[in-house]
Write a protein that holds these residues in place. Structure first.
Motif, PDB file in Angstrom:
ATOM      1  N   ARG A 212     -18.199  44.051 -13.866  1.00 54.16           N
ATOM      2  CA  ARG A 212     -18.004  42.686 -14.379  1.00 54.16           C
ATOM      3  C   ARG A 212     -18.101  42.740 -15.896  1.00 54.16           C
ATOM      4  NH1 ARG A 212     -22.925  40.022 -11.998  1.00 54.16           N
ATOM      5  NH2 ARG A 212     -23.632  42.180 -12.258  1.00 54.16           N
ATOM      6  N   ARG A 222     -21.394  28.413 -15.817  1.00 55.94           N
ATOM      7  CA  ARG A 222     -21.662  27.378 -14.802  1.00 55.94           C
ATOM      8  C   ARG A 222     -22.519  26.261 -15.388  1.00 55.94           C
ATOM      9  NH1 ARG A 222     -21.812  31.762 -10.880  1.00 55.94           N
ATOM     10  NH2 ARG A 222     -23.985  32.129 -11.461  1.00 55.94           N
ATOM     11  N   ALA A 228     -17.581  25.352 -10.496  1.00 52.38           N
ATOM     12  CA  ALA A 228     -17.664  26.571  -9.695  1.00 52.38           C
ATOM     13  C   ALA A 228     -16.677  27.588 -10.264  1.00 52.38           C
ATOM     14  CB  ALA A 228     -17.333  26.267  -8.232  1.00 52.38           C
ATOM     15  N   PRO A 230     -14.002  30.797 -10.207  1.00 46.21           N
ATOM     16  CA  PRO A 230     -12.995  31.319  -9.265  1.00 46.21           C
ATOM     17  C   PRO A 230     -13.499  32.577  -8.564  1.00 46.21           C
ATOM     18  CG  PRO A 230     -12.049  30.928 -11.452  1.00 46.21           C
ATOM     19  CD  PRO A 230     -13.518  30.790 -11.596  1.00 46.21           C
ATOM     20  N   ASP A 231     -12.979  32.836  -7.401  1.00 48.18           N
ATOM     21  CA  ASP A 231     -13.330  34.059  -6.677  1.00 48.18           C
ATOM     22  C   ASP A 231     -12.968  35.279  -7.522  1.00 48.18           C
ATOM     23  OD1 ASP A 231     -14.225  32.603  -4.535  1.00 48.18           O
ATOM     24  OD2 ASP A 231     -12.356  32.779  -3.384  1.00 48.18           O
ATOM     25  N   GLY A 232     -13.887  36.225  -7.578  1.00 49.36           N
ATOM     26  CA  GLY A 232     -13.613  37.452  -8.311  1.00 49.36           C
ATOM     27  C   GLY A 232     -13.656  37.312  -9.813  1.00 49.36           C
ATOM     28  N   PHE A 233     -14.213  36.197 -10.323  1.00 52.09           N
ATOM     29  CA  PHE A 233     -14.236  35.915 -11.758  1.00 52.09           C
ATOM     30  C   PHE A 233     -14.924  37.042 -12.521  1.00 52.09           C
ATOM     31  CE2 PHE A 233     -16.298  33.608 -15.395  1.00 52.09           C
ATOM     32  CZ  PHE A 233     -15.135  33.295 -16.070  1.00 52.09           C
ATOM     33  N   THR A 235     -14.453  40.117 -12.672  1.00 52.55           N
ATOM     34  CA  THR A 235     -14.517  41.441 -12.051  1.00 52.55           C
ATOM     35  C   THR A 235     -13.431  42.347 -12.641  1.00 52.55           C
ATOM     36  OG1 THR A 235     -12.999  40.804 -10.289  1.00 52.55           O
ATOM     37  CG2 THR A 235     -15.365  40.461  -9.891  1.00 52.55           C
TER      38      THR A 235
END
Length: 590
Positions: A212, A222, A228, A230-233, A235
């Motif tokens: 990350r 946050r 919220a 995003p998925d995989g933020f 990475t």
């Protein structure tokens, strides 16, 4: 529990990714990558070196530096106690291990960070060790490989830790000028000042699978945005998808990729002329007989041999409580960059856009005149009313803002115009879109470019100088600071939230961070303090503008006669002096 239980626990390890119970020897044979789910465990620096370099080729570089507690930082523990505990827990001297070695028969210098040591934080010693490694690569004419793992700059060393971003970046610039390959290998996690400097301003940026990376951490984003993520933020795959890394590499393939890249440098090609190493500027004390009312540089009364100091009454420079100074620096009535462009400069012509699709309202810039001389002025813009603050994103630059500033700096160099920057920002934009657009790399490129810009650069901290967002406009030949401004590696609230039980300790953190103008002048981060009227800048903006104009002219005019090569050399000397050895000498002198 039986007597054999501790040994049995050492034989097994639970995967943080899939919770599988793994035989420790099997996990080690698989390079600490879970054979069930592929999760990459964090590696200690010595183990990382063992995996990458040819057997028998490793030669560790010296890591002994003077002990330094440059600002006497104390939170719930004194900083030296934290260092002692980190050394006992890791067996390391600092958060980086540097060495020469061969990889697939190709010589290289490596600097490998270790997250176990105070979160891999970038302090003066770490910056000095990595800079020395880069200078060794320059001397040996070999590539430099950086393996990063860091939570960011080290709060306990205040603004001096922030300066390491520039110190290491200019060492990278020296390797770039010499035509030597620099490679950054991002490992989990890489954030903050490391991400916004040498982790992303190398020739090539590789990300190990599972890494990350970003400037602002997920928790901060946050908290600030309330959104919220995003998925995989942030990475490795996210970074690749958004064009921020050259490749994502599994650990088992990393050594092979490095061998191929090192082979591509073609050691048999003609070498460029050597680039001389940048030595630090000697520290000169004011001569006897200077009165206390002269605002002096940390380099002595006149580093260029020509400058007249700005004078102020001693009472004007009396330092209030640092927390009161923080609140004054944030006052909504304080003059903004646009106010100064109207009152200090003449004929301002604003230039817009980064030429890549954005025009950030938090950064304004363009051509103006100062006492009849044309200059390029670039600054953060906040505002006075809530509507203005929101419209300008509270002075927090997006990647487009940093790239607009970069475009204007380069234009100024081509036109032979001096650059004046006005710094007033809580920090860079802590938003999701900023991370998607490569905020860390944008800041890193500004810092690196400023270290080599062949035109005079004069920076003024006018309000808040927040972290890497401020430094992106403050790598300069001369750094001035208004009397009631602040300049810090992190906000007092952020520091308190991390090192104290809660954010209510922000006033204590403000005192510990040494973020006021007198503190920073003593540390050599700031060259000169521009006195404000008896109360503060927002109470008498006309007089503040008059004083700032006088200070700008006094500092800029001597720079105009300095040859470009000398300017760059002196600027590099300025930031090179922030290494641990120099900091240790300053701390010992207090």
């Amino acid at each position: 529990m039986t007597a054999t239980a501790p040994r049995e626990e050492q034989l097994w390890s639970r995967c943080a990714g899939c919770a599988s119970l793994l035989y420790r020897k099997r996990l080690r044979r698989n390079l600490d990558v879970c054979p069930e789910c592929g999760a990459h465990s964090r590696l200690a620096a010595p183990e990382r070196l063992r995996q990458l370099v040819d057997e028998g080729s490793l030669c560790l570089l010296p890591d002994s530096l003077p002990e330094a507690d440059p600002i006497g930082f104390v939170d719930v523990l004194p900083y030296p106690h934290r260092l002692t505990a980190a050394r006992a827990a890791t067996g390391l001297t600092e958060a980086v291990v540097c060495a020469t070695a061969t990889i697939g028969g190709h010589p290289a210098v490596l600097a490998v960070m270790d997250f176990r040591f105070l979160g891999g934080s970038l302090g003066c010693a770490v910056g000095e060790l990595i800079t020395l490694a880069a200078e060794r690569a320059l001397d040996d004419h070999t590539p430099l490989i950086l393996v990063t793992a860091s939570g960011g700059a080290r709060m306990q060393e205040g603004a001096l830790s922030l300066m390491q971003m520039a110190t290491v970046s200019q060492a990278i610039a020296g390797l770039r000028e010499a035509g030597l390959l620099t490679v950054s290998v991002l490992t989990d996690p890489t954030y903050g000042g490391v991400a916004a400097s040498f982790a992303t301003n190398t020739d090539l940026v590789l990300a190990e699978s599972g890494t990350r990376m970003g400037f602002a951490g997920p928790r901060v984003i946050r908290q600030v945005t309330g959104r919220a993520l995003p998925d995989g933020f942030q990475t490795a795959e996210f970074l690749l998808r958004h064009g921020q890394v050259d490749m994502v590499v599994q650990r088992r393939s990393l050594r092979g990729r490095l061998v191929a890249l090192l082979a591509a440098t073609r050691a048999d090609r003609p070498a460029r002329p050597p680039v001389p190493r940048q030595e630090s500027a000697p520290r000169r004390e004011p001569p006897a007989g200077d009165g206390p009312d002269v605002v002096r540089s940390a380099d002595g009364p006149d580093p260029l041999g020509e400058r007249s100091a700005v004078r102020a009454g001693a009472a004007d420079l009396a330092a209030p409580d640092p927390w009161d100074t923080v609140r004054t620096a944030r006052h909504p009535g304080r003059p903004t960059t646009l106010d100064y462009l109207d009152s200090v400069f003449d004929g301002f012509v604003e230039l817009h856009g980064d030429r890549l699709g954005g025009d950030c309202p938090a950064v304004v810039g363009g051509v103006a005149r100062l006492d009849g001389r044309h200059v390029m002025v670039i600054g953060h813009q906040k505002g006075h009313t809530t509507a203005e603050l929101v419209a300008h994103n509270f002075g927090m630059a997006s990647p487009a803002g940093h790239r607009k500033a970069l475009r204007l700096m380069r234009l100024a160099a081509r036109l032979g115009l001096p650059v004046v920057t006005l710094v007033d920002t809580p920090g860079a934009d802590p938003g999701v879109s900023a991370e998607e657009q490569g905020q860390a790399a944008a800041i890193a490129e500004n810092i690196l470019t400023l270290t080599v810009l062949p035109t005079p650069v004069l920076a003024v901290i006018t309000g808040e100088g927040g972290s890497g967002g401020a430094l992106a406009l403050a790598v300069a030949d001369r750094v001035l600071m208004l009397q009631h401004a602040v300049y810090s590696v992190i906000s007092p609230e952020g520091c308190a939230a991390i090192l104290w039980p809660d954010r209510s300790a922000a006033p204590q953190a403000a005192r510990a961070l040494r973020l006021t103008a007198p503190d920073l002048r003593r540390l050599g981060v700031v060259d000169e303090i521009v006195p404000e009227p008896a109360t503060a800048a927002h109470e008498d903006p006309t007089e503040t503008a008059r004083r700032l104009r006088a200070a700008l002219l006094a500092n800029l005019l001597p720079l105009l006669d300095v040859p470009p090569a000398t300017l760059v050399r002196r600027r590099r000397q300025r930031f090179r002096r922030f290494g641990s050895a120099r900091v240790g000498a300053r701390a010992g002198a207090r």
